[in-house]
Design a protein around this motif. Sequence first.
Motif, short mmCIF file in Angstrom:
data_model
loop_
_atom_site.label_atom_id
_atom_site.label_comp_id
_atom_site.label_asym_id
_atom_site.label_seq_id
_atom_site.Cartn_x
_atom_site.Cartn_y
_atom_site.Cartn_z
N VAL A 32 3.87 2.10 -0.22
CA VAL A 32 3.84 2.38 -1.66
C VAL A 32 3.76 1.06 -2.43
N ASP A 33 2.79 0.98 -3.30
CA ASP A 33 2.59 -0.20 -4.14
C ASP A 33 3.57 -0.16 -5.32
N LEU A 34 4.38 -1.22 -5.46
CA LEU A 34 5.33 -1.32 -6.57
C LEU A 34 4.98 -2.49 -7.50
N MET B 275 1.10 -0.94 -11.31
CA MET B 275 1.41 0.47 -11.07
C MET B 275 2.16 1.08 -12.26
N GLU B 276 2.41 0.26 -13.28
CA GLU B 276 3.06 0.77 -14.48
C GLU B 276 2.06 1.36 -15.46
N ARG C 70 1.48 5.31 -13.05
CA ARG C 70 0.96 5.44 -11.69
C ARG C 70 2.11 5.60 -10.68
N ILE C 71 3.14 4.81 -10.83
CA ILE C 71 4.24 4.86 -9.87
C ILE C 71 4.95 6.21 -9.91
N LYS D 278 5.30 8.81 -6.78
CA LYS D 278 6.59 9.37 -6.34
C LYS D 278 6.57 10.89 -6.35
N ASP E 135 10.91 1.65 -8.11
CA ASP E 135 10.33 1.48 -9.43
C ASP E 135 9.46 0.23 -9.43
N VAL E 136 8.68 0.10 -10.48
CA VAL E 136 7.75 -1.01 -10.61
C VAL E 136 8.48 -2.35 -10.60
N THR F 223 -1.95 2.76 -3.48
CA THR F 223 -2.02 1.51 -4.22
C THR F 223 -3.05 1.61 -5.33
#
Length: 328
Positions: A99-101, A105-106, A120-121, A125, A170-171, A205
């Motif tokens: 998972v891309d953080l 991703m915000e 996105r995040i 989730k 979270d981001v 991602t």
Amino acid sequence: MLTFSSPWLACLLLLPIIALLLPKHRTQLSAIRFSRFEQLASLSTHKPTQGAVVLRRLFWQRSLAALTYIALVIAAMRPIWLDEPFTLDKVGREMMVAVDLSGSMEAGDFVDLQGDKTRRIDGVKSLLLDFLAQRASDRIGLIAFGDAAYLQAPFTEDKGTLSLLLKEMDVRMAGAGTALGDAIGVAVNHFSHSDTDNKVLLLLTDGNDTSSEFPPLEAARYAAQQGIVIYPIAIGDPANVGEDSLDIEMLQQIAEITHGQVFEAQDGKAFTQVYNIIETLEPQVFDSFTIRPEKQLYFWPLLIVVGLNLAALIMATWSARRKRGKHE
């Protein structure tokens, strides 16, 4: 097959026999002999009765007492009925989810199942939580990556823990960058301890690598050598530019190198394609257990003697009332 948890308690059956072999306890009492008892009784106002009554148990009473004791001993021995053993195989799939953080991703361009735009995040989730709910028998590992990649959970069937880890993500928790290649490298290293034939990495991602020490395409070639298939899942709008842009071309190259397939998940519905691909993978046998079912039987002798004693009590009460009624 019948067996007992505590067979040594059978020695308690010998206690009544030992008690019978012991000498009986006798108590001597003083008594007065009077030869004119009848004349003395005639002078009194009371009618003489028998001075002592020796109670003797009937045969059925002795049998019931013996049966009750035997049943209590058998129950204490805890009888168990063992069924035939059988082998239970734990079957499922093993896959790693990265998972891309990163900060990108915000971006709030993801459309959820309700049609609302969200980060996105948050979309990732939501999709993964639903994904875990449908993978009850699979073993799943979790990787989080930002400036670097971190293994959050090895392969596990504990979906509760995975869900909790996802909810807490979270981001920028792992930095603002996107170490896409490093995430693939962590997955490859973890798959080296797995015996599964179908090695799958789901790479969620925005696809814009910024901070990898291990270039993504080189990492993909290394993964392909280890038999790992990568399914990149591009989150967000491919039309975006700048920091929030999607490097969809690089994701397609990663998929081609590892014989996978890239998916563009701009909304929740697009993720169903990933479910269909995973369902085509052949499940593996993780482990085998030999199980022999057992049934506890200790309560049966207790139920039987309790029922017999209740029946005897009822019969004795009824008989005593009947005799009393005749005398009246």
